[in-house]
Write a protein that holds these residues in place. Structure first.
Motif, PDB file in Angstrom:
ATOM      1  N   ARG A   3       0.819  -1.222   0.000  1.00 15.23           N
ATOM      2  CA  ARG A   3       0.000   0.000   0.000  1.00 15.23           C
ATOM      3  C   ARG A   3       0.846   1.262   0.000  1.00 15.23           C
ATOM      4  NH1 ARG A   3      -2.661  -0.545   5.237  1.00 15.23           N
ATOM      5  NH2 ARG A   3      -0.790  -1.736   5.597  1.00 15.23           N
ATOM      6  N   ARG A   4       2.080   1.170   0.547  1.00 13.01           N
ATOM      7  CA  ARG A   4       2.976   2.331   0.616  1.00 13.01           C
ATOM      8  C   ARG A   4       4.376   1.886   0.225  1.00 13.01           C
ATOM      9  NH1 ARG A   4       0.185   2.277   5.198  1.00 13.01           N
ATOM     10  NH2 ARG A   4       2.002   1.712   6.442  1.00 13.01           N
ATOM     11  N   LEU A   5       4.869   2.427  -0.882  1.00 10.82           N
ATOM     12  CA  LEU A   5       6.151   2.010  -1.428  1.00 10.82           C
ATOM     13  C   LEU A   5       7.120   3.181  -1.420  1.00 10.82           C
ATOM     14  CD1 LEU A   5       7.828  -0.185  -2.928  1.00 10.82           C
ATOM     15  CD2 LEU A   5       6.838   0.713  -5.054  1.00 10.82           C
ATOM     16  N   ALA A   6       8.270   3.001  -0.759  1.00  8.27           N
ATOM     17  CA  ALA A   6       9.330   4.004  -0.821  1.00  8.27           C
ATOM     18  C   ALA A   6      10.142   3.758  -2.079  1.00  8.27           C
ATOM     19  CB  ALA A   6      10.228   3.923   0.405  1.00  8.27           C
ATOM     20  N   ILE A   7      10.347   4.832  -2.823  1.00  5.66           N
ATOM     21  CA  ILE A   7      11.146   4.737  -4.030  1.00  5.66           C
ATOM     22  C   ILE A   7      12.319   5.686  -3.912  1.00  5.66           C
ATOM     23  CG2 ILE A   7      11.209   5.074  -6.518  1.00  5.66           C
ATOM     24  CD1 ILE A   7       8.577   3.817  -6.744  1.00  5.66           C
ATOM     25  N   PHE A   8      13.506   5.137  -4.158  1.00  7.31           N
ATOM     26  CA  PHE A   8      14.733   5.920  -4.207  1.00  7.31           C
ATOM     27  C   PHE A   8      15.093   6.096  -5.677  1.00  7.31           C
ATOM     28  CE2 PHE A   8      15.475   3.113  -0.329  1.00  7.31           C
ATOM     29  CZ  PHE A   8      14.966   4.044   0.565  1.00  7.31           C
ATOM     30  N   LEU A   9      15.396   7.327  -6.074  1.00 12.07           N
ATOM     31  CA  LEU A   9      15.720   7.601  -7.470  1.00 12.07           C
ATOM     32  C   LEU A   9      16.389   8.956  -7.583  1.00 12.07           C
ATOM     33  CD1 LEU A   9      12.374   8.351  -9.355  1.00 12.07           C
ATOM     34  CD2 LEU A   9      12.669   8.571  -6.928  1.00 12.07           C
ATOM     35  N   GLY A  10      16.878   9.242  -8.772  1.00 12.57           N
ATOM     36  CA  GLY A  10      17.694  10.420  -8.988  1.00 12.57           C
ATOM     37  C   GLY A  10      16.974  11.751  -8.889  1.00 12.57           C
ATOM     38  N   SER A  11      17.720  12.746  -8.445  1.00 17.72           N
ATOM     39  CA  SER A  11      17.228  14.125  -8.445  1.00 17.72           C
ATOM     40  C   SER A  11      17.572  14.805  -9.764  1.00 17.72           C
ATOM     41  CB  SER A  11      17.829  14.911  -7.271  1.00 17.72           C
ATOM     42  OG  SER A  11      19.233  14.943  -7.385  1.00 17.72           O
ATOM     43  N   ARG A  12      18.198  14.072 -10.652  1.00 21.33           N
ATOM     44  CA  ARG A  12      18.465  14.508 -12.029  1.00 21.33           C
ATOM     45  C   ARG A  12      17.747  13.549 -12.970  1.00 21.33           C
ATOM     46  NH1 ARG A  12      24.971  15.620 -12.214  1.00 21.33           N
ATOM     47  NH2 ARG A  12      25.069  16.998 -10.388  1.00 21.33           N
ATOM     48  N   ASN A  13      17.586  13.964 -14.234  1.00 19.50           N
ATOM     49  CA  ASN A  13      16.926  13.113 -15.220  1.00 19.50           C
ATOM     50  C   ASN A  13      17.838  12.047 -15.807  1.00 19.50           C
ATOM     51  OD1 ASN A  13      14.261  14.054 -15.215  1.00 19.50           O
ATOM     52  ND2 ASN A  13      14.825  15.804 -16.487  1.00 19.50           N
ATOM     53  N   GLY A  14      19.152  12.227 -15.706  1.00 20.17           N
ATOM     54  CA  GLY A  14      20.064  11.299 -16.352  1.00 20.17           C
ATOM     55  C   GLY A  14      20.208  11.618 -17.825  1.00 20.17           C
ATOM     56  N   SER A  15      21.085  10.897 -18.479  1.00 16.29           N
ATOM     57  CA  SER A  15      21.401  11.199 -19.879  1.00 16.29           C
ATOM     58  C   SER A  15      20.464  10.539 -20.880  1.00 16.29           C
ATOM     59  CB  SER A  15      22.846  10.775 -20.170  1.00 16.29           C
ATOM     60  OG  SER A  15      23.008   9.385 -19.925  1.00 16.29           O
ATOM     61  N   ASP A  16      19.702   9.574 -20.458  1.00 14.27           N
ATOM     62  CA  ASP A  16      18.800   8.855 -21.361  1.00 14.27           C
ATOM     63  C   ASP A  16      17.362   9.258 -21.041  1.00 14.27           C
ATOM     64  OD1 ASP A  16      17.185   6.974 -22.686  1.00 14.27           O
ATOM     65  OD2 ASP A  16      18.668   5.381 -22.428  1.00 14.27           O
ATOM     66  N   PRO A  17      16.629   9.805 -22.013  1.00 16.80           N
ATOM     67  CA  PRO A  17      15.240  10.229 -21.753  1.00 16.80           C
ATOM     68  C   PRO A  17      14.325   9.106 -21.276  1.00 16.80           C
ATOM     69  CG  PRO A  17      15.935  10.871 -23.976  1.00 16.80           C
ATOM     70  CD  PRO A  17      17.057  10.084 -23.379  1.00 16.80           C
ATOM     71  N   ARG A  18      14.712   7.853 -21.503  1.00 16.36           N
ATOM     72  CA  ARG A  18      13.893   6.729 -21.036  1.00 16.36           C
ATOM     73  C   ARG A  18      13.749   6.728 -19.517  1.00 16.36           C
ATOM     74  NH1 ARG A  18      16.449   1.378 -23.110  1.00 16.36           N
ATOM     75  NH2 ARG A  18      18.284   2.529 -22.416  1.00 16.36           N
ATOM     76  N   PHE A  19      14.785   7.211 -18.806  1.00 10.87           N
ATOM     77  CA  PHE A  19      14.729   7.216 -17.343  1.00 10.87           C
ATOM     78  C   PHE A  19      13.594   8.108 -16.851  1.00 10.87           C
ATOM     79  CE2 PHE A  19      19.557   6.616 -17.665  1.00 10.87           C
ATOM     80  CZ  PHE A  19      19.450   5.237 -17.737  1.00 10.87           C
ATOM     81  N   ALA A  20      13.473   9.301 -17.425  1.00  6.39           N
ATOM     82  CA  ALA A  20      12.416  10.234 -17.009  1.00  6.39           C
ATOM     83  C   ALA A  20      11.049   9.694 -17.407  1.00  6.39           C
ATOM     84  CB  ALA A  20      12.654  11.615 -17.609  1.00  6.39           C
ATOM     85  N   ASP A  21      10.954   9.127 -18.607  1.00  4.01           N
ATOM     86  CA  ASP A  21       9.683   8.554 -19.050  1.00  4.01           C
ATOM     87  C   ASP A  21       9.265   7.406 -18.139  1.00  4.01           C
ATOM     88  OD1 ASP A  21       9.685  10.347 -21.172  1.00  4.01           O
ATOM     89  OD2 ASP A  21      10.425   8.870 -22.638  1.00  4.01           O
ATOM     90  N   GLU A  22      10.228   6.557 -17.786  1.00  7.17           N
ATOM     91  CA  GLU A  22       9.920   5.424 -16.917  1.00  7.17           C
ATOM     92  C   GLU A  22       9.483   5.895 -15.533  1.00  7.17           C
ATOM     93  OE1 GLU A  22      11.849   1.274 -15.545  1.00  7.17           O
ATOM     94  OE2 GLU A  22      13.096   3.046 -15.237  1.00  7.17           O
ATOM     95  N   ALA A  23      10.173   6.888 -14.972  1.00  7.90           N
ATOM     96  CA  ALA A  23       9.814   7.381 -13.642  1.00  7.90           C
ATOM     97  C   ALA A  23       8.377   7.900 -13.650  1.00  7.90           C
ATOM     98  CB  ALA A  23      10.782   8.473 -13.197  1.00  7.90           C
ATOM     99  N   TYR A  24       8.007   8.658 -14.679  1.00  5.82           N
ATOM    100  CA  TYR A  24       6.639   9.160 -14.769  1.00  5.82           C
ATOM    101  C   TYR A  24       5.654   8.001 -14.863  1.00  5.82           C
ATOM    102  CZ  TYR A  24       2.572  11.817 -16.223  1.00  5.82           C
ATOM    103  OH  TYR A  24       1.315  12.363 -16.285  1.00  5.82           O
TER     104      TYR A  24
END
Length: 184
Positions: A3-24
């Protein structure tokens, strides 16, 4: 069911746009499953993308951010749907996130992301909590880390069972299934 999931991830988008798309997309899918996002409260990079995905889909966001980050305007303090807690230290941030979450999942990120992952995983191995920990390994992003963890076990610096207990999945469904199967 988580019901409640902690997610750790970057405060930057990274060099590959797939990372930002995946996070969204992960944010959208969490909200669709009515899983509350517990995260570090940042408004930029992958942190901003995942929280925006949750918010755009009507989900709940629980952020924990240290005061010094608020002073630098790095957080999402006054947005509808965001329950934000301001703490004094990074240690308080991680402790509050760990207390709130039922499981932990790590997406691509940098040094801070790794530090958060290793701290909660260490706490788990020391039996300070029994919550499952995992890596979302999209496109094999975490393969070098997983290989290093195997080498640590093969070299006798950690038990193979510790490595095997870490959920490593190439997609969100696999990650959620693996984490759910390990819930206490």
């Amino acid at each position: 069911m988580i019901r409640r999931l902690a997610i750790f991830l970057g405060s930057r988008n990274g060099s590959d746009p797939r990372f930002a798309d995946e996070a969204y997309d992960v944010g959208v899918r969490l909200a669709e499953r009515r899983i509350e996002l517990v995260y570090g409260g940042g408004g930029s990079g992958l942190m901003g993308r995942i929280s925006q995905g949750v918010l755009d889909t009507g989900g709940r966001v629980y952020g924990v951010i240290p005061r010094f980050m608020v002073e630098r305007e790095w957080g999402r303090l006054h947005e509808p749907g965001v329950q934000m807690h301001v703490v004094e230290t990074m240690h308080e941030r991680k402790a509050m996130m760990a207390e709130r979450a039922e499981a932990f999942l790590t997406l691509p990120g940098g040094l801070g992301t790794l530090e958060e992952l290793f701290e909660v995983w260490t706490w788990q191995t020391l039996a300070l909590h029994r919550k499952p920990v995992g890596l979302l390994n999209t496109g094999g992003f975490w393969d070098p880390l997983v290989g290093t963890l195997g080498r640590l076990a093969d070299s006798g610096f950690m038990d193979r069972s510790t490595v095997d207990d870490l959920v490593v999945a190439p997609d969100l469904d696999g990650a959620l299934d693996g984490l759910s199967a390990r819930l206490p």
